[in-house]
Design a protein around this motif. Structure first.
Motif, PDB file in Angstrom:
ATOM      1  N   TYR A  21      -6.217   4.176  -6.251  1.00  0.00           N
ATOM      2  CA  TYR A  21      -7.389   4.695  -5.518  1.00  0.00           C
ATOM      3  C   TYR A  21      -8.131   5.668  -6.427  1.00  0.00           C
ATOM      4  CZ  TYR A  21      -9.989   7.634  -2.262  1.00  0.00           C
ATOM      5  OH  TYR A  21     -10.973   8.348  -1.631  1.00  0.00           O
ATOM      6  N   LEU A  81       0.869  -1.171   0.000  1.00  0.00           N
ATOM      7  CA  LEU A  81       0.000   0.000   0.000  1.00  0.00           C
ATOM      8  C   LEU A  81       0.907   1.221   0.000  1.00  0.00           C
ATOM      9  CD1 LEU A  81      -2.916   1.115   0.239  1.00  0.00           C
ATOM     10  CD2 LEU A  81      -2.617   1.029   2.727  1.00  0.00           C
ATOM     11  N   PHE A 105      -9.837   0.635   0.104  1.00  0.00           N
ATOM     12  CA  PHE A 105      -9.118   1.807   0.574  1.00  0.00           C
ATOM     13  C   PHE A 105      -9.925   2.631   1.588  1.00  0.00           C
ATOM     14  CE2 PHE A 105      -7.571   0.906  -3.712  1.00  0.00           C
ATOM     15  CZ  PHE A 105      -6.202   1.036  -3.599  1.00  0.00           C
ATOM     16  N   GLY A 140      -5.885   0.282   4.382  1.00  0.00           N
ATOM     17  CA  GLY A 140      -6.038  -0.555   3.208  1.00  0.00           C
ATOM     18  C   GLY A 140      -6.056  -2.033   3.526  1.00  0.00           C
TER      19      GLY A 140
END
Length: 193
Positions: A126, A53, A92, A161
Protein backbone atom coordinates in the motif's frame (compact mmCIF):
# COMPACT_ATOMS: atom_id res chain seq x y z
CA UNK A 1 -5.53 28.60 -25.29
CA UNK A 2 -9.13 28.71 -24.04
CA UNK A 3 -9.63 25.14 -25.21
CA UNK A 4 -6.62 23.92 -23.21
CA UNK A 5 -7.79 25.83 -20.13
CA UNK A 6 -11.26 24.31 -20.47
CA UNK A 7 -9.85 20.80 -20.80
CA UNK A 8 -7.56 21.28 -17.78
CA UNK A 9 -10.43 22.71 -15.74
CA UNK A 10 -12.60 19.71 -16.61
CA UNK A 11 -9.79 17.31 -15.65
CA UNK A 12 -9.27 18.97 -12.26
CA UNK A 13 -13.01 19.05 -11.61
CA UNK A 14 -13.27 15.35 -12.48
CA UNK A 15 -10.38 14.49 -10.18
CA UNK A 16 -11.91 16.57 -7.38
CA UNK A 17 -15.30 14.92 -7.76
CA UNK A 18 -13.80 11.45 -7.97
CA UNK A 19 -11.73 12.15 -4.86
CA UNK A 20 -14.77 13.24 -2.89
CA UNK A 21 -15.12 10.04 -0.92
CA UNK A 22 -17.05 11.01 2.20
CA UNK A 23 -20.14 8.84 2.18
CA UNK A 24 -22.45 7.91 5.01
CA UNK A 25 -24.44 5.42 2.93
CA UNK A 26 -24.12 2.05 4.66
CA UNK A 27 -25.10 0.22 1.47
CA UNK A 28 -21.84 1.08 -0.32
CA UNK A 29 -19.31 -1.49 -1.48
CA UNK A 30 -17.15 -0.94 1.61
CA UNK A 31 -19.89 -2.45 3.75
CA UNK A 32 -20.36 -5.64 1.75
CA UNK A 33 -18.23 -7.70 4.12
CA UNK A 34 -18.71 -8.19 7.86
CA UNK A 35 -16.53 -5.75 9.84
CA UNK A 36 -16.83 -7.58 13.17
CA UNK A 37 -13.85 -9.50 14.56
CA UNK A 38 -11.45 -8.74 11.74
CA UNK A 39 -7.79 -9.52 12.09
CA UNK A 40 -4.54 -8.37 10.57
CA UNK A 41 -4.45 -11.14 7.93
CA UNK A 42 -7.07 -12.41 5.51
CA UNK A 43 -6.89 -15.05 2.80
CA UNK A 44 -9.43 -15.88 0.08
CA UNK A 45 -9.19 -18.69 -2.48
CA UNK A 46 -11.12 -18.77 -5.74
CA UNK A 47 -10.36 -21.34 -8.37
CA UNK A 48 -6.63 -21.40 -9.03
CA UNK A 49 -5.83 -18.19 -7.12
CA UNK A 50 -5.19 -17.19 -3.52
CA UNK A 51 -5.55 -13.54 -2.46
CA UNK A 52 -3.94 -12.39 0.78
CA UNK A 53 -4.36 -9.04 2.51
CA UNK A 54 -2.12 -8.20 5.47
CA UNK A 55 -1.46 -5.32 7.81
CA UNK A 56 1.74 -6.01 9.71
CA UNK A 57 0.39 -4.76 13.05
CA UNK A 58 -2.98 -4.55 14.79
CA UNK A 59 -2.06 -1.18 16.34
CA UNK A 60 0.17 1.63 15.16
CA UNK A 61 1.09 4.95 16.76
CA UNK A 62 0.26 8.22 15.02
CA UNK A 63 2.94 9.17 12.48
CA UNK A 64 4.21 5.57 12.42
CA UNK A 65 4.35 4.10 8.89
CA UNK A 66 1.32 1.91 8.17
CA UNK A 67 2.46 -1.32 6.52
CA UNK A 68 -0.19 -3.05 4.42
CA UNK A 69 0.39 -5.38 1.51
CA UNK A 70 -1.55 -7.71 -0.78
CA UNK A 71 -0.53 -10.87 -2.59
CA UNK A 72 -1.95 -12.89 -5.45
CA UNK A 73 -0.71 -16.45 -5.78
CA UNK A 74 -1.40 -18.87 -8.63
CA UNK A 75 -1.93 -22.44 -7.37
CA UNK A 76 -3.16 -24.13 -10.57
CA UNK A 77 -1.64 -26.90 -12.69
CA UNK A 78 0.42 -24.74 -15.07
CA UNK A 79 3.93 -23.42 -14.38
CA UNK A 80 2.74 -19.85 -15.00
CA UNK A 81 -0.35 -17.89 -15.95
CA UNK A 82 -0.92 -14.48 -17.54
CA UNK A 83 -3.43 -12.05 -16.06
CA UNK A 84 -4.66 -8.69 -17.35
CA UNK A 85 -5.50 -5.79 -15.06
CA UNK A 86 -5.44 -2.00 -14.54
CA UNK A 87 -2.23 -0.29 -13.39
CA UNK A 88 -2.26 -2.87 -10.58
CA UNK A 89 -4.65 -5.72 -9.83
CA UNK A 90 -4.70 -4.65 -6.15
CA UNK A 91 -7.02 -2.06 -4.56
CA UNK A 92 -6.85 -0.77 -0.98
CA UNK A 93 -9.98 1.31 -0.23
CA UNK A 94 -10.58 1.88 3.49
CA UNK A 95 -13.19 2.97 5.99
CA UNK A 96 -12.24 4.92 9.10
CA UNK A 97 -15.03 3.77 11.42
CA UNK A 98 -14.62 6.39 14.18
CA UNK A 99 -15.48 9.23 11.80
CA UNK A 100 -17.29 7.09 9.19
CA UNK A 101 -15.00 8.38 6.43
CA UNK A 102 -14.44 6.37 3.27
CA UNK A 103 -10.90 6.55 1.93
CA UNK A 104 -11.03 5.93 -1.80
CA UNK A 105 -8.38 4.23 -3.87
CA UNK A 106 -8.13 5.59 -7.42
CA UNK A 107 -6.09 3.93 -10.13
CA UNK A 108 -5.16 4.40 -13.77
CA UNK A 109 -6.99 1.95 -16.02
CA UNK A 110 -4.55 0.83 -18.74
CA UNK A 111 -4.70 -2.79 -19.89
CA UNK A 112 -1.57 -4.40 -18.47
CA UNK A 113 -0.59 -8.06 -18.66
CA UNK A 114 1.41 -9.74 -15.91
CA UNK A 115 2.78 -13.27 -15.75
CA UNK A 116 2.52 -15.00 -12.37
CA UNK A 117 4.76 -18.00 -11.77
CA UNK A 118 3.28 -20.87 -9.78
CA UNK A 119 4.38 -20.65 -6.14
CA UNK A 120 5.75 -17.08 -6.49
CA UNK A 121 3.08 -14.63 -5.30
CA UNK A 122 2.67 -11.26 -6.97
CA UNK A 123 2.95 -8.74 -4.10
CA UNK A 124 2.15 -5.02 -3.79
CA UNK A 125 2.63 -2.66 -0.84
CA UNK A 126 0.00 0.00 0.00
CA UNK A 127 1.42 3.40 -1.01
CA UNK A 128 -1.29 5.85 -0.04
CA UNK A 129 -4.76 6.86 -1.14
CA UNK A 130 -7.59 9.30 -0.51
CA UNK A 131 -8.89 12.48 -1.99
CA UNK A 132 -11.27 15.36 -1.35
CA UNK A 133 -13.27 18.02 -3.12
CA UNK A 134 -13.65 21.75 -2.59
CA UNK A 135 -17.16 21.24 -1.18
CA UNK A 136 -16.02 18.86 1.59
CA UNK A 137 -15.91 19.95 5.23
CA UNK A 138 -12.67 21.36 6.62
CA UNK A 139 -12.24 18.45 9.07
CA UNK A 140 -12.61 15.93 6.27
CA UNK A 141 -10.12 17.79 4.06
CA UNK A 142 -7.54 17.92 6.88
CA UNK A 143 -8.07 14.22 7.56
CA UNK A 144 -7.61 13.32 3.89
CA UNK A 145 -4.51 15.48 3.54
CA UNK A 146 -2.94 13.48 6.36
CA UNK A 147 -4.00 10.17 4.79
CA UNK A 148 -2.62 11.26 1.41
CA UNK A 149 0.71 11.96 3.14
CA UNK A 150 0.48 8.54 4.81
CA UNK A 151 0.19 10.15 8.25
CA UNK A 152 -2.82 8.28 9.60
CA UNK A 153 -4.71 10.14 12.37
CA UNK A 154 -5.86 8.34 15.49
CA UNK A 155 -8.79 6.02 14.68
CA UNK A 156 -9.97 2.57 13.65
CA UNK A 157 -9.42 1.57 10.02
CA UNK A 158 -10.92 -1.26 7.97
CA UNK A 159 -9.15 -2.08 4.72
CA UNK A 160 -11.69 -3.32 2.16
CA UNK A 161 -9.08 -4.81 -0.12
CA UNK A 162 -9.72 -6.53 -3.39
CA UNK A 163 -7.84 -7.90 -6.34
CA UNK A 164 -9.43 -7.54 -9.78
CA UNK A 165 -8.08 -9.18 -12.93
CA UNK A 166 -8.93 -11.29 -15.97
CA UNK A 167 -7.53 -14.55 -17.33
CA UNK A 168 -7.91 -15.59 -20.98
CA UNK A 169 -9.56 -19.03 -20.90
CA UNK A 170 -9.79 -19.52 -24.68
CA UNK A 171 -6.98 -18.17 -26.86
CA UNK A 172 -8.97 -18.53 -30.13
CA UNK A 173 -12.03 -16.61 -28.98
CA UNK A 174 -10.13 -14.52 -26.40
CA UNK A 175 -12.86 -15.38 -23.90
CA UNK A 176 -11.88 -14.08 -20.45
CA UNK A 177 -12.74 -15.14 -16.95
CA UNK A 178 -13.07 -12.24 -14.54
CA UNK A 179 -11.87 -12.49 -10.94
CA UNK A 180 -12.67 -10.08 -8.11
CA UNK A 181 -11.62 -11.43 -4.74
CA UNK A 182 -12.34 -9.40 -1.61
CA UNK A 183 -10.91 -9.47 1.90
CA UNK A 184 -10.82 -7.21 4.94
CA UNK A 185 -8.29 -6.46 7.65
CA UNK A 186 -8.33 -3.86 10.37
CA UNK A 187 -5.91 -1.79 12.41
CA UNK A 188 -6.00 0.99 14.96
CA UNK A 189 -3.94 4.13 15.19
CA UNK A 190 -3.31 5.32 18.73
CA UNK A 191 -2.34 8.77 19.95
CA UNK A 192 1.47 8.79 20.20
CA UNK A 193 1.50 11.12 23.23
Amino acid sequence: MKKISLILSFMFLSIGLFGCQQNNDKNGDSETLNTENLGTKAEVTEGEFVYRLVTEKAEYDENEPIKIYAELEYIGDKEKIEISHAASPFYFPMLETTRNYEIGYAMDQPAIRTVILKGEPLRTQYRGSGGYGSEDKKEYIEFMKRIMNQEFPMGHYVVNGNVYFNVIVNEETEKKKEYKLKAQVEFKVNNSN
